[in-house]
Design a protein around this motif. Structure first.
Motif, mmCIF file in Angstrom:
data_model
loop_
_atom_site.group_PDB
_atom_site.id
_atom_site.type_symbol
_atom_site.label_atom_id
_atom_site.label_comp_id
_atom_site.label_asym_id
_atom_site.label_seq_id
_atom_site.Cartn_x
_atom_site.Cartn_y
_atom_site.Cartn_z
ATOM 1 N N PRO A 1 -53.505 -4.152 42.463
ATOM 2 C CA PRO A 1 -52.564 -3.178 43.045
ATOM 3 C C PRO A 1 -51.600 -2.589 42.021
ATOM 4 N N LEU A 2 -51.022 -3.442 41.165
ATOM 5 C CA LEU A 2 -50.078 -2.938 40.166
ATOM 6 C C LEU A 2 -50.782 -2.063 39.137
ATOM 7 N N GLY A 3 -51.940 -2.520 38.664
ATOM 8 C CA GLY A 3 -52.684 -1.754 37.665
ATOM 9 C C GLY A 3 -53.130 -0.406 38.190
ATOM 10 N N SER A 4 -53.626 -0.384 39.428
ATOM 11 C CA SER A 4 -54.091 0.881 40.005
ATOM 12 C C SER A 4 -52.933 1.844 40.226
ATOM 13 N N TYR A 5 -51.745 1.309 40.565
ATOM 14 C CA TYR A 5 -50.584 2.181 40.763
ATOM 15 C C TYR A 5 -50.221 2.891 39.463
ATOM 16 N N TYR A 6 -50.097 2.128 38.371
ATOM 17 C CA TYR A 6 -49.722 2.725 37.092
ATOM 18 C C TYR A 6 -50.827 3.631 36.550
ATOM 19 N N LEU A 7 -52.077 3.273 36.794
ATOM 20 C CA LEU A 7 -53.190 4.104 36.338
ATOM 21 C C LEU A 7 -53.214 5.436 37.075
ATOM 22 N N LEU A 8 -53.038 5.378 38.386
ATOM 23 C CA LEU A 8 -53.091 6.604 39.189
ATOM 24 C C LEU A 8 -51.886 7.503 38.929
ATOM 25 N N SER A 9 -50.706 6.899 38.789
ATOM 26 C CA SER A 9 -49.505 7.711 38.592
ATOM 27 C C SER A 9 -49.360 8.188 37.153
ATOM 28 N N SER B 1 -48.954 11.829 42.473
ATOM 29 C CA SER B 1 -47.556 11.643 42.853
ATOM 30 C C SER B 1 -47.319 10.166 43.147
ATOM 31 N N GLU B 2 -46.051 9.786 43.129
ATOM 32 C CA GLU B 2 -45.732 8.377 43.381
ATOM 33 C C GLU B 2 -46.187 7.944 44.762
ATOM 34 N N VAL B 3 -46.019 8.833 45.748
ATOM 35 C CA VAL B 3 -46.437 8.513 47.113
ATOM 36 C C VAL B 3 -47.945 8.289 47.169
ATOM 37 N N ALA B 4 -48.710 9.185 46.539
ATOM 38 C CA ALA B 4 -50.167 9.053 46.541
ATOM 39 C C ALA B 4 -50.615 7.803 45.809
ATOM 40 N N ALA B 5 -49.993 7.536 44.659
ATOM 41 C CA ALA B 5 -50.362 6.351 43.873
ATOM 42 C C ALA B 5 -50.072 5.066 44.644
ATOM 43 N N LEU B 6 -48.913 5.011 45.309
ATOM 44 C CA LEU B 6 -48.573 3.840 46.099
ATOM 45 C C LEU B 6 -49.535 3.676 47.273
ATOM 46 N N GLY B 7 -49.889 4.800 47.894
ATOM 47 C CA GLY B 7 -50.808 4.745 49.031
ATOM 48 C C GLY B 7 -52.174 4.218 48.645
ATOM 49 N N TRP B 8 -52.759 4.759 47.573
ATOM 50 C CA TRP B 8 -54.084 4.326 47.149
ATOM 51 C C TRP B 8 -54.072 2.900 46.608
#
Length: 233
Positions: free
Chosen positions: A11-19, A25-32
């Motif tokens: 979850p943490l890695g995917s958030y930083y990778l996506l954002s 966007s932060e909302v999209a990254a947090l959602g995915w």
């Protein structure tokens, strides 16, 4: 360490990778990045294994982050918000200790037993019959939780006292340092003594008096060095 990788690392890695990597966007990254912990939590309920503690914590963290992301555009609050991961996970770890179900045990047991059946059996016997072993198990999660909460406080203080451009990079440094400190302190204060106890109990059970495997593991406790009460618990 697979549970920690799936429930926290992914979850943490995917958030930083996506954002950061893909510019979402932060909302999209947090959602995915919430998809994996959500699926892990649901899968545990479907197969009757109960709620996956770490996965549920990360899901809650992401949902809180989503809510806070739409509340304000204040850069300092956004920096302080980043400490939410540390605070929620850290507090959850501390609470889980007092509830008798330490969250970090999911990653600690495979590390101590090294995936061997005889060491896993020794772990179970020690959990049933050794108070020092159970205290060390709780201490491991308590140390991690305490370090993460302290890191959260430091990040919040920095967000409102230091220049924004400084905290952008310093926040990452604080997180890395906190993880290293937790690994060293929890390793020396809990994981290593537990490894020694498990090794001693495994040898005891494999000796000529292995017939007493169902008794309390007092010999293993006597052979192991005293566990330093790092957190005072």
């Amino acid at each position: 360490m697979l549970p920690l990788v799936l429930d926290v690392g992914v979850p943490l890695g995917s958030y930083y990778l996506l954002s950061g990597g893909f510019g979402l966007s932060e909302v999209a990254a947090l959602g995915w990045s919430s998809v994996v912990p959500a699926l892990r939590t649901l899968w545990g309920l479907v197969r009757g294994a109960g709620v996956n503690g770490l996965a549920l914590v990360m899901l809650v963290v992401n949902l809180v982050g989503l809510a806070m992301s739409v509340m304000t555009g204040d850069p300092r609050l956004m920096l302080a918000k980043d400490s939410g991961v540390s605070s929620v996970v850290g507090i959850s770890m501390i609470v889980s200790v007092f509830m008798g179900k330490p969250l970090m045990t999911a990653g600690l047991k495979p590390f101590v037993t090294k995936g061997k059946a005889d060491r896993s059996a020794a772990w179970d016997r020690l959990m049933a019959g050794s108070a020092p072993f159970r205290r060390a198990e709780r201490r491991f999660s308590l140390i991690w939780g305490t370090v993460l909460v302290v890191e959260c406080v430091a990040r919040v203080i920095g967000a409102y006292t230091l220049p924004v451009h400084t905290m952008v990079w310093l926040g990452t440094v604080l997180t890395v340092v906190a993880i290293l400190v937790a690994m060293v302190v929890a390793g020396g204060g809990a994981a290593e003594p537990m490894e020694r106890m498990v090794s001693a109990e495994t040898e005891r059970a494999g000796g000529p008096q292995a017939g007493g495997a169902g008794t309390e593991a007092t010999s293993a406790v006597a052979a192991a060095p005293a566990v330093t009460a790092v957190t005072g618990s």
